[in-house]
Design an enzyme around this catalytic site. Sequence first.
Site, PDB file in Angstrom:
ATOM      1  N   LYS A 197       0.854  -1.178   0.000  1.00  0.00           N
ATOM      2  CA  LYS A 197       0.000   0.000   0.000  1.00  0.00           C
ATOM      3  C   LYS A 197       0.896   1.236   0.000  1.00  0.00           C
ATOM      4  CE  LYS A 197      -3.830   2.205   2.299  1.00  0.00           C
ATOM      5  NZ  LYS A 197      -4.505   2.365   3.570  1.00  0.00           N
ATOM      6  N   ARG A 207     -10.614   9.710   2.106  1.00  0.00           N
ATOM      7  CA  ARG A 207     -10.423  10.404   3.395  1.00  0.00           C
ATOM      8  C   ARG A 207     -11.484  11.487   3.571  1.00  0.00           C
ATOM      9  NH1 ARG A 207      -3.855  10.885   2.747  1.00  0.00           N
ATOM     10  NH2 ARG A 207      -3.443   8.632   2.832  1.00  0.00           N
ATOM     11  N   LYS A 251      -2.444  -1.331  -3.550  1.00  0.00           N
ATOM     12  CA  LYS A 251      -3.210  -0.080  -3.602  1.00  0.00           C
ATOM     13  C   LYS A 251      -2.280   1.097  -3.718  1.00  0.00           C
ATOM     14  CE  LYS A 251      -7.722  -0.568  -1.507  1.00  0.00           C
ATOM     15  NZ  LYS A 251      -8.696  -0.009  -0.598  1.00  0.00           N
TER      16      LYS A 251
END
Length: 326
Positions: A197, A207, A251
């Site tokens: 990630k 977020r 990711k």
Amino acid sequence: MPAFPATRLRRSRRTPGLRDLVRESRVGPADLIQPLFFHGGKGDVPITTMPGQSRHDMDGLLRQAERAQAAGVRAIALFPRIDDADKSLDGAAAWDPNGLVPRALRRLREATGDLLVIADVALDPYSSLGQDGIVVDGRIDNDRTLAALARQAVCLAQAGAPILGPSDMMDGRVGTLRRALDEAGATDVLIFSYAAKYASCFYGPFRHALDSAPRGGADKATYQMDPANTDEALVEVALDLEEGADWVMVKPGLAYLDIVWRVKERFGRPTFASPVSGEYAMIEAAAAMGALDRRSAILETLTSFKRAGADGILTYWATEAAAWLR
Ligand code: PBG
């Protein structure tokens, strides 16, 4: 006199039927995982940075889960928007057995039966600083965070989560979780590790959706990976697999398909990737301004993940695309 050219690749491209017969990569509903945002209040609140996505209330979440299931999607991933009043420095709401996610897990099990539910293991939705770890003196305390993540994981497993997705990037978290789960008797709970990630700007809309942007404490680059590194991603994946990860994830996705390819090539284990929130927002914005044909852009994007070696794709388009692909 041999025909020239002897090999005419265009012969197999002439009709849709021919193209279909020789197609190498296919995406189907069962390849897709639908992430869903939800909150403890009332009403579905649209997320302005992610057109088409909302923070659902509990009833909305159940409806979306049922829609995904009806479209042939096998798994959803839960992302809770925690009330500010329940956020704290150590993120203790993350292991509250009556917290938002455990409540959702129980409701989902009643409503959707065998739909797989992936629960994220990380503190950021619960942290008053938006951090995935516990901050001590301006730095992430890796090992204190491990103990907290173990409590969260056991709490989620006891609430019925069949799959846990550690997304925090602490060192040693997969081994810590595996031991804690096994000791709690949860030997069948899978660990779906966000193994590689990256510290990415493409998480911005996520977020925003969870109100979890880091605000002080530490820079996420001190725990998420440097976007410039590949060999390090392979070490991350190797460690997570050694520590007991069942499946691994990369990711973001679209900007990191080379990493997906290398991970699948090297380890040959169930490998997932995701066009993350910012990659979703990019394509939605381009489609909204008329620059791209939306459906083609989505399907081409999903196909590129399969071509790069992903076994499955976590995507905000899952339910919609699954309905197209049935
Ligand atoms: C947090 C988490 C993030 C994502 C998944 N889990 C954001 C972050 O690390 O800041 C990003 C997913 C997306 O952008 O779609 N542990």
